[in-house]
Write a protein that holds these residues in place. Structure first.
Motif, mmCIF file in Angstrom:
data_model
loop_
_atom_site.group_PDB
_atom_site.id
_atom_site.type_symbol
_atom_site.label_atom_id
_atom_site.label_comp_id
_atom_site.label_asym_id
_atom_site.label_seq_id
_atom_site.Cartn_x
_atom_site.Cartn_y
_atom_site.Cartn_z
ATOM 1 N N VAL A 144 -0.135 16.230 0.106
ATOM 2 C CA VAL A 144 0.013 14.761 -0.225
ATOM 3 C C VAL A 144 1.299 14.574 -0.810
ATOM 4 N N TYR A 145 1.642 15.420 -1.816
ATOM 5 C CA TYR A 145 2.949 15.351 -2.377
ATOM 6 C C TYR A 145 4.276 15.400 -1.414
ATOM 7 N N SER A 146 4.213 16.252 -0.496
ATOM 8 C CA SER A 146 5.347 16.419 0.197
ATOM 9 C C SER A 146 5.475 15.100 1.003
ATOM 10 N N VAL A 147 4.286 14.810 1.737
ATOM 11 C CA VAL A 147 4.331 13.369 2.540
ATOM 12 C C VAL A 147 4.921 12.434 1.926
ATOM 13 N N TYR A 148 4.327 12.169 0.887
ATOM 14 C CA TYR A 148 4.679 10.714 0.111
ATOM 15 C C TYR A 148 6.137 10.761 -0.532
ATOM 16 N N ARG A 149 6.693 12.166 -0.838
ATOM 17 C CA ARG A 149 7.982 12.177 -1.365
ATOM 18 C C ARG A 149 8.788 12.054 -0.074
ATOM 19 N N TYR A 150 8.324 12.625 0.873
ATOM 20 C CA TYR A 150 9.269 12.269 2.019
ATOM 21 C C TYR A 150 9.271 10.828 2.481
ATOM 22 N N ARG A 151 8.238 10.130 2.369
ATOM 23 C CA ARG A 151 8.278 8.743 2.978
ATOM 24 C C ARG A 151 8.810 7.794 1.761
ATOM 25 N N ASN A 152 9.009 8.222 0.386
ATOM 26 C CA ASN A 152 9.318 7.321 -0.634
ATOM 27 C C ASN A 152 10.559 8.095 -1.522
ATOM 28 N N PRO A 153 11.736 8.579 -0.726
ATOM 29 C CA PRO A 153 12.503 9.617 -1.685
ATOM 30 C C PRO A 153 13.044 8.904 -2.848
ATOM 31 N N THR A 162 -9.821 16.710 -1.424
ATOM 32 C CA THR A 162 -9.864 15.439 -0.777
ATOM 33 C C THR A 162 -10.730 14.597 -1.143
ATOM 34 N N LEU A 163 -12.094 15.053 -1.307
ATOM 35 C CA LEU A 163 -13.363 14.446 -1.894
ATOM 36 C C LEU A 163 -12.878 13.834 -2.995
ATOM 37 N N LEU A 164 -12.377 14.931 -4.121
ATOM 38 C CA LEU A 164 -12.073 14.318 -5.602
ATOM 39 C C LEU A 164 -11.014 13.084 -5.366
ATOM 40 N N MET A 165 -10.252 13.157 -4.502
ATOM 41 C CA MET A 165 -9.173 12.073 -4.104
ATOM 42 C C MET A 165 -9.915 10.926 -3.880
ATOM 43 N N ILE A 166 -10.762 10.786 -2.950
ATOM 44 C CA ILE A 166 -11.570 9.753 -2.669
ATOM 45 C C ILE A 166 -12.213 9.089 -3.848
ATOM 46 N N ASP A 188 -4.712 4.247 0.345
ATOM 47 C CA ASP A 188 -4.717 2.771 0.528
ATOM 48 C C ASP A 188 -3.360 2.274 0.764
ATOM 49 N N PRO A 189 -3.528 1.546 2.155
ATOM 50 C CA PRO A 189 -2.111 1.141 2.376
ATOM 51 C C PRO A 189 -1.633 -0.003 1.613
ATOM 52 N N THR A 190 -2.413 -0.755 1.114
ATOM 53 C CA THR A 190 -2.144 -1.787 0.264
ATOM 54 C C THR A 190 -1.135 -1.205 -1.050
ATOM 55 N N LEU A 191 -1.410 0.004 -1.318
ATOM 56 C CA LEU A 191 -0.602 0.383 -2.458
ATOM 57 C C LEU A 191 0.317 1.493 -1.694
ATOM 58 N N GLY A 192 0.684 1.652 -0.620
ATOM 59 C CA GLY A 192 1.574 2.722 -0.153
ATOM 60 C C GLY A 192 0.990 3.713 0.194
ATOM 61 N N GLY A 193 -0.289 4.028 0.154
ATOM 62 C CA GLY A 193 -0.851 5.352 0.700
ATOM 63 C C GLY A 193 -1.001 5.240 2.336
ATOM 64 N N ASP A 194 -1.162 6.365 2.797
ATOM 65 C CA ASP A 194 -1.510 6.355 4.293
ATOM 66 C C ASP A 194 -2.883 6.933 4.548
ATOM 67 N N PRO A 195 -3.552 6.064 5.150
ATOM 68 C CA PRO A 195 -4.981 6.295 5.556
ATOM 69 C C PRO A 195 -5.002 7.569 6.476
ATOM 70 N N LEU A 196 -4.070 7.778 7.424
ATOM 71 C CA LEU A 196 -3.999 8.763 8.313
ATOM 72 C C LEU A 196 -3.976 10.111 7.724
ATOM 73 N N LEU A 197 -3.197 10.270 6.528
ATOM 74 C CA LEU A 197 -3.206 11.447 5.580
ATOM 75 C C LEU A 197 -4.422 11.874 5.280
ATOM 76 N N TYR A 198 -5.280 10.923 5.021
ATOM 77 C CA TYR A 198 -6.680 11.386 4.761
ATOM 78 C C TYR A 198 -7.375 12.130 5.765
ATOM 79 N N GLN A 199 -7.111 11.355 7.005
ATOM 80 C CA GLN A 199 -7.610 12.327 8.293
ATOM 81 C C GLN A 199 -7.184 13.548 8.474
#
Lengths: 97, 200, 535
Positions: B33-42, C222-226, C238-249
């Motif tokens: 997760v860290y590497s993905v978000y760091r890549y997207r928000n360097p 992942t479940l802990l993150m949920i 959460d896309p409204t906070l900048g997160g990527d729902p696809l990363l969950y998948q």
């Protein structure tokens, strides 16, 4: 169970640990100092390389991998490679989107 | 008829290592997760990291490294039948672990006072990159702190068993296992430290 | 069940230990008793899951509302999924037959950590209880499907936390079982039991153990993150906070695809035991089967993306995942060829377990081939999220793991209980079950190809006929299941006494009395030959 197989005959002297600790602290300070110097994109790479060197010390000496059955070291390497592969494959998506 | 259980230290240690692998992958998921978000928000990761105190981070790193050394040395002490030294070293490990937590407490306290915590509206105003950086920061260091607490409890139990001579120079695999766990906690911090404090 | 001649020890069913009654079971650290605990809890949960499935099929017998509302239907397929995946097929063969037979087949007295083994059963029961509690507390049952996809899983008002945490606890139970088996196989094989003399069921448990150990933590986190997302609004997905729902998948399937191999590998192992026993022949290509198990476990780790072909991944990721998906079909096919070659020119003893094994081959091949159709990028776009997918994974997961589970049940029943079952009723049940199974799920392939989506409680009139067939199939299959299970239970009372080796099996479990004594072996055997020595 014979003691050699158990790896228990090996007593690591106190001194070794203190040397390793000195090395680890030196590496930490180097890493911190290098951050102050701007190295551009290399900063993170270098910080991670130093972290990898530090962890190999911890794994080999503190965690006795150097003196244990080779099976353990192989498994550790396998797990680390697996994790790297998963990160790489996930990034295949993000780097090319 | 009694089921005789033979002690087999290598079995016990193998089990511990396999457990450590699951811990590595548990944090591994967060590193993905860290590497993905760091890549997207360097840029925002880079700027957000400025608010963390490198000094406290460095001190905490050194605290953990020293505590790792003391617990590793306590195994040598037990092997050499030096019970007193082993207890002293384990005591040092526990004190250092607690010191790490105290530092962490003040560090977190400072952020929370500045309204930087997950779900805070002040943080939300700073943009997506900061929200993700601090989200990951609190989640990963929080999970790590939880592991420190578990490790400390484990070490306290081991110390008590040494006091009662249940763990001795003949049978110390549990001490070794608690050491392995503690080193793993240290290992994870070795990566958390540069990824959060040193990317400025 | 009297003790056999020459054996002073009582069987594991008679020996009580220091506790009495129910406590002699739920506090026992004997791997055989723990296996029975798992068997009964698993059958209970399977009955709940199967009943939910039947009710859903009855809802689908006609368009519009038939017997339940849309919201109830959503809750039902969520609970059906969570129970069947996390509480039935993932523990399935390893927790029941693995616990019972792994130590015996490698010549050990118990698993490496017996108390940990019991603990993992407690985690298992706690996990399922949490999932069940989520149905009756809070603001309504979870309605996300068993996949908990973000962002819906932290936006729905359904009672997600207990369900998600329950799945987390179930994952922990699975990790402990896998860890225990790995250490047992590494450290406790009987003298002379080299790696390549180990029977194939333990081999598949070994491969499975690694997958359980190395994939489950990813879903744990992942479940802990949920959970964190729902309670603290961190913004991971959460896309409204900048997160990527696809990363969950990505993270979810990084576990949940290898989980498919946690389900199917031990099933393949059980089939690899049944086929040589009833063919009275050494298994064809033992080493290839071993290697293919390892290969499946390994490659299976890197193909999670084929669940996300239509989610919007990059092109590079799409064809990498598609290619890897095709590669994983190779070792599975190797196994099928080996099983069929074993039957070639054998004098086959046609008994119930063998019929289950053949049934397994049939449905597994249909499931496997339909998997290739879904694994190709172009056809996937048409079929994604239709009933075709539902049919595919029921053919693999229920057809594969389920058939192997019942096969193993009939194969090892005499050893576990010390009784023989009535094979005429067993075969009748199998035929009814098979007919219902094919009607129920086979029809879904056609419905899916014509575009009927999954997870809808309503459908267009043009799908009506197909759904009637499918729902009737469900009723027939449910009836078949009842026949099979009632027969096994009534045989407990009425069955004839089982000899120690009723089928002529050659692996170690057939060398000890039925039911096995508490310590399995009077003396740890010394192994000098490979597992299926029929010459």
């Amino acid at each position: 169970m014979n003691p050699i197989e158990n790896g228990k005959n090996h007593i690591i002297p106190y001194k070794t640990f203190l040397y390793v600790l000195a090395g680890l602290i030196a590496l930490t300070l180097t890493s911190v100092t290098l951050t102050r110097i701007s190295l551009g994109t290399l900063t993170v790479t270098i910080a991670l390389i130093i972290a990898a060197v530090k962890s190999s010390f911890v794994l080999r000496i503190f965690m006795h991998l150097k003196f244990e059955n080779k099976m353990f070291s192989r498994a550790v390497i396998g797990v680390i490679m697996l994790l790297c592969a998963v990160i790489t494959i996930t990034l295949l998506d993000y780097l090319n989107r | 008829m009694i089921l005789v259980t033979h002690r087999d230290d290598l079995t016990s240690k193998t089990g511990m290592w396999l457990f450590l692998f699951t811990e590595m992958l548990l944090f591994g998921g967060l590193f993905i997760v860290y590497s993905v978000y760091r890549y997207r928000n360097p840029v925002s990761f880079h700027l957000a990291a400025h608010d963390l105190s490198v000094a406290i981070g460095t001190i905490n790193t050194i605290i953990l490294l020293v505590s790792s050394t003391t617990i590793a040395m306590s195994i040598t002490a037990i092997q050499k039948k030096n019970k007193k030294l082993a207890l002293l070293l384990l005591g040092m490990t526990i004190v250092l672990g607690l010191a790490f937590l105290v530092n962490k407490y003040f560090e977190w306290g400072k952020h929370i006072k500045e309204h930087i915590y997950p779900g805070s509206s002040v943080l939300a105003l700073r943009g997506h990159g900061d929200v993700l950086f601090y989200g990951l920061y609190f989640f990963m260091t929080g999970l790590h702190a939880l592991h420190i607490i578990i490790g400390l409890v484990f070490i306290m139990v081991i110390t008590a068993s040494i006091l009662r001579d249940k763990i001795n120079s003949e049978n110390y695999v549990l001490l070794e296992n608690s050491g392995l766990y503690w080193h793993l906690v240290d290992l994870i911090w070795i990566f958390l430290f540069p990824l959060f404090y040193l990317i400025t | 069940m009297s003790t056999q001649k020459g054996f002073e020890e009582p069987s594991y069913l008679e020996y009580k230990g220091k506790y009495k009654g129910i406590f002699s079971w739920i506090l026992s650290t004997d791997h055989k008793r723990i296996a029975i605990l798992y068997l009964f809890s698993l059958l209970t949960f399977f009955a709940i899951g199967a009943t939910l499935g039947l009710l859903m099929k009855l809802e689908l017998i006609a368009p519009g509302k038939t017997i339940m509302t849309a919201q109830t239907y959503n809750a039902f397929f969520t609970l059906h999924g969570i129970i069947m995946i996390f509480a039935v097929v993932i523990p399935g063969l390893p927790a029941v037959f693995g616990n019972f037979f792994l130590p015996i087949m490698i010549g050990a007295k118990d698993v490496a950590f017996p108390r940990l083994n019991l603990l993992s059963w407690y985690f298992y029961v706690t996990g399922v209880s949490l999932v069940l509690i989520s149905q009756f507390t809070g603001q309504g049952p979870p309605d996300t499907g068993w996949t908990f996809y973000a962002p819906y899983s932290f936006r729905t008002t359904g009672n997600m936390l207990p369900a998600v945490f329950g799945a987390f606890v179930l994952g922990f139970s699975s990790i402990l079982t896998g860890l225990n088996f790995l250490v047992t196989i590494h450290r406790m094989r009987a003298p002379g039991m080299t790696w390549l003399r180990m029977p194939l069921f333990p081999w598949t448990l070994y491969a499975t153990g690694w997958v359980q150990l190395l994939a489950t933590p990813i879903i744990g986190i992942t479940l802990l993150m949920i959970v964190a997302e729902r309670t603290l609004h961190i913004g991971f997905f959460d896309p409204t906070l900048g997160g990527d729902p696809l990363l969950y998948q990505h993270l979810f399937w990084t576990y949940s695809h290898p989980a498919v191999y946690i389900m199917i590998l031990p099933a393949m192992g059980a089939i690899s035991e049944i086929i040589p026993t009833f063919c009275h022949k050494t298994i064809f290509g033992y080493k290839f089967i071993v290697a293919s198990s390892i290969a499946i476990a390994f490659v299976g780790y890197f193909i999670w993306g084929h669940h996300m072909f239509t989610s919007g991944m990059s092109g590079t990721a799409l064809y990498t995942f598609s290619l890897l998906t095709f590669i994983v079909a190779i070792p599975s096919a190797v196994k099928v060829f080996n099983w069929i070659s074993t039957m070639h020119k054998a004098s086959i003893d046609l008994q119930t377990p063998f019929f289950w094994a053949v049934g397994f081959l049939f449905v597994f091949m249909i499931g496997g081939f339909s998997g290739l159709i879904l694994g190709s990028l172009a056809t996937n776009i048409h079929l994604h999220n239709t009933h075709f997918v539902v049919a595919h994974f029921h053919f693999i997961v229920f057809g594969g793991t389920g058939y192997a589970f019942f096969g193993a049940m009939h194969y090892w029943y005499p050893k576990i209980t010390g009784k023989m079952y009535d094979s005429r009723w067993a075969n009748t049940g199998l035929i009814i079950f098979f007919a219902g199974f094919i009607t129920l799920y086979g029809e879904m392939f056609f419905l899916g190809m014509r575009g009927m989506p999954r997870r809808y409680y309503d459908y267009d009139e043009i799908f009506h006929t197909g759904n009637i067939f499918s729902s009737l199939g469900a009723v027939v299959m449910y009836f078949g299941l009842a026949v099979i299970i009632i027969n096994l239970f009534s045989s407990l009372r009425n069955g004839a006494k089982a000899p120690s080796d009723p089928w002529g099996g050659k692996t170690l479990e057939w060398t000890i009395p039925s039911p096995p004594p508490v310590e399995n072996f009077e003396e740890i055997p010394v192994v000098t030959k490979g597992p299926y020595n029929y010459k």
